[in-house]
Design an enzyme around this catalytic site. Structure first.
Site: not given
Ligand code: IVH
Length: 724
Positions: A125, A127, A129, A246, A353, A448, A451, A466, A471
């Protein structure tokens, strides 16, 4: 009864009104779905408006018709005073991440090894943002939506989420065809997904905010979060938020009509109410009217995943939302459940990523910050530059050696990068950087900056410290950490307030904050602290007394104690006083606690000033008890030592070991006199022989499962099992 207005007199009787409202709702919901989810509008704007206005009028005249699932509720509810807290039924955790093919392969192989299988299909899927939310439907009706918060507790943003057009207020099957092929909408289902602010609308929003004299949002993600957290959901309704589902958070199906599933589950099959895989789930959600990202695809091999990643990288620029990678998930829900979690990350999913974006800018100056444990961390003051969609003016330089190794000097042109949430970093001196005649190598301070104590640099660490225990800078950071969200979560006690409280002498150890209420008048004198702020702060401090023990242990800032190890300690020792007395041996017996942490803890509690701190906290009413979840503390497997050998039918050995540990038991590899049970699977060999020789209680898989699942202690050998 109030006099009827002319409009009301035109309206139908209550019974007719109910029927008409239901019809309008169905028409509007269908139109919304075609428009927002399927991109195939059926009604034109005027037709839609006419239906909506009629429905609003009907609901106004017959208030009993105004149900939460009515499309009229999308316009927003009256402003609320704040958000209620929601405890997530299943924690909303994070995702581990990798950035290359090797990392991805390693993740997949770990999952296969854990399960002792050779292959497992995956789903890829985008990811997205944005920000994660959890939306609960009861009998198909949207009843609650919550933000992720700290993963355990989020904020109730139901009224706001209702205003997002692509979030269905009702989950239902749309057509005859669907009725045949789709699973029924479950009694209760919590779906998770990402809310985002479309990029195409972002610039316009900021322009408008600037005109209104409001601060601009730094990026679409912040605007999504800002929009979703409006106290007036009428405001949220004006923002063009969108969302993709998702993931499954929680599922409950008790109703009738599940005879087929019940039969299958009695036969030992994993049905999940007709949802066997993540892919099926996504199809079902789509069929019920939820929005699922259309790019989503299945993959059998790592090569296929890599091809998907490459494709996502190519289409990235053409999307109306930001993505920062690809999420890869094991498809089978049964396997997902078996894989479970390690720390805060699922074993069944990983984020691939994209590489971080890099840009060049000028390193204006190097500064040094003193952290909570006394570490001196250098950071760069930069000529502000936009990277990864955010303006960056500061970046970390990691440590003293890094500056030397990379040869950073004030005034250099440098390369800066930022990957998603990660703190911006200075990567290297830009190729082609020119230095002026007065450029000189950076000299790291040997005192430091807070301090003035002479710093030390240990050989094994690249860290300069330090070591002054008093401190002030260290204590400010500790206070900030103590109050932070994952710790005691004291709202209003951030960086600036912590600094003021320490510098003005209001607090000189952490327990002092629990006496601040005696100094309310003095607090009012602080910069920017009006009555309301002071009272909110005092309230927040007051309620932090009842935070659970693991949070307090984490909050104390003992080196090496993160939120996870804090839970293990809490589970084992139950109270501050219990932990205070812990011996190194007892600590080492806890799975996950190694010699370094064990001796740090013993040293920490041996220090008189720390003992005094603990006593003061307790005396001031901060004395929580263990609240760690699960049956562990009183599960009969707690404290029991197992050796698992041979092949088990229902799970792999690593899985069995992990389950034992979760329940507080010990899973070792060698049979000794201290072994309580040997779990013997098929083809058990020398360990079984040894166990027999040592007279160790041998149990089979069935007894083992009954022990784990139901806490049934296996009958001693040679005795009859206890009667029911
Ligand atoms: S699955 C336990 N699927 O990424 C797994 N997350 O870094 C639950 N996110 O908090 C997340 N796209 O906000 C999943 N296709 C996708 C996603 C996704 C974005 C975000 C989500 C999560 C974060 C984790």
């Amino acid at each position: 009864m109030p006099p009827q207005t002319p409009i009301d007199s035109d309206l139908p009787s209550p019974a007719d009104a109910g029927a008409r409202a239901a019809q309008l709702r169905a028409e509007i919901n269908r139109a919304n779905r075609l428009y927002y989810i399927e991109n195939a509008p059926e009604l034109d704007d005027a037709e839609w408006d006419a239906r909506m206005q009629e429905l609003v009028a009907l609901e106004k005249a017959h208030s009993e018709l105004r149900t939460p699932d009515s499309p009229t509720q999308r316009v927003g509810a009256p402003p609320s005073g704040g958000f209620e807290e929601v405890v997530h039924l299943v924690p909303m955790l994070s995702l581990g991440n990798v950035s290359d093919e090797d990392g991805l392969r390693a993740w997949h192989q770990r999952a296969l090894d854990y399960l002792e299988i050779d292959s497992a299909s995956m789903v890829c899927e985008l990811k997205i943002d944005g920000l994660a939310i959890a939306v609960t439907y009861r009998d198909g009706i949207l009843v609650r939506a919550a933000t992720r918060g700290d993963g355990e507790r989020g904020e109730d943003v139901t009224a706001n989420v209702r205003t997002i057009r692509s979030v269905p207020l009702v989950l239902e099957k749309d057509s005859e065809d669907d009725a045949q092929t789709l699973p029924d909408v479950p009694d209760v289902i919590e779906l998770r997904g990402e809310v985002y602010f479309p990029i195409s609308k972002f610039a316009a929003l900021n322009a408008e905010r600037e005109r209104a004299g409001l601060q601009a949002y730094v990026n679409p993600r912040n605007s999504a979060s800002g929009s979703l957290r409006q106290l007036d959901s009428g405001e949220t309704a004006k923002r063009p938020l969108d969302m993709f589902f998702y993931a499954l958070g929680y599922l409950e199906n008790k109703g009738e009509g599940n005879a087929r599933d019940e039969a299958r589950s009695e036969a030992g099959e994993d049905t999940d109410k007709g949802l066997a895989s993540h892919w099926d789930l996504l199809q079902a959600v789509k069929g019920w009217g939820g929005r699922v990202n259309p790019w989503t695809r299945r993959a059998e091999t790592i090569e296929e995943v890599m091809a998907a990643v490459a494709d996502a990288g190519e289409i990235r620029e053409s999307l109306d939302y930001g993505i920062d990678g690809v999420v890869v998930k094991i498809d089978s829900l049964a396997l997902q459940r078996r894989l479970g979690y390690v720390g805060r990350d699922p074993r069944w999913a990983i984020a691939y990523k994209f590489p971080a974006e890099q840009v060049e800018t000028i390193l204006k100056a190097i500064h040094v910050n003193v952290g909570r444990t006394g570490a001196l961390t250098p950071w760069a003051e930069l000529e502000p530059v936009v990277v990864g969609g955010v303006t960056v003016g500061r970046a970390t330089l990691h440590n003293r050696d890094e500056i030397k190794r990379k040869g950073f000097r004030e005034g250099d042109r440098v390369v800066v990068q930022r990957a998603g949430d990660v703190i911006p970093q200075v990567v290297e001196v830009a190729p082609g950087n020119r230095r002026s005649a007065d450029s000189a190598p950076y000299v790291f301070p040997d005192k430091c900056p807070s301090c003035g104590t002479t710093t030390i640099q240990t050989e094994d660490e690249a860290v300069t410290r330090c070591v002054n225990a008093t401190c002030p800078a260290q204590f400010e950071r500790l206070l900030e950490h103590f109050a932070s969200r994952g710790a005691l979560d004291i709202e209003g006690l951030g960086e600036r307030v912590a600094q003021d409280l320490v510098r003005l002498g209001f607090v000189s150890n952490i327990a002092d904050i629990y006496r601040l209420s005696e100094r309310r008048d003095d607090l009012l004198e602080l910069d920017k602290m009006g009555e309301k702020r002071v009272d909110n702060l005092l309230d927040a401090i007051e309620s932090s007394r009842s935070q659970p023990l693991p949070r307090l242990l984490f909050a104390l800032g003992i080196p090496g104690i993160g939120s996870e190890s804090a839970e293990w300690l809490s589970r084992r020792f139950h109270s501050l006083n219990g932990l205070k007395e812990a011996t190194e041996e007892e600590l080492l017996a806890i799975d996950g606690i190694g010699p370094v942490i064990a001796s740090t803890l013993v040293d920490y509690f041996a220090l008189e000033q720390n003992q005094r701190l603990i006593d003061q906290l307790i005396a001031r009413g901060v004395d929580p008890f263990d609240d760690t979840p699960g049956p562990s503390a009183d599960h009969p497997a707690n404290g029991v030592t197992f050796v698992v050998t041979g092949r088990l039918e229902s799970m792999s050995r690593s899985e069995a070991q992990s389950r034992i540990k979760t329940l507080g038991g010990k899973a070792t590899g060698t049979v000794t006199k201290k072994t309580d049970y040997l779990v013997a699977g098929a083809d058990a060999g020398s360990k079984l022989e040894k166990a027999n020789r040592l007279n160790i209680h041998v149990i089979d898989e069935e007894e083992f499962m009954a022990f784990l699942d139901r806490g049934l202690i296996p009958a001693a050998p040679g005795t009859e099992p206890p009667g029911e």
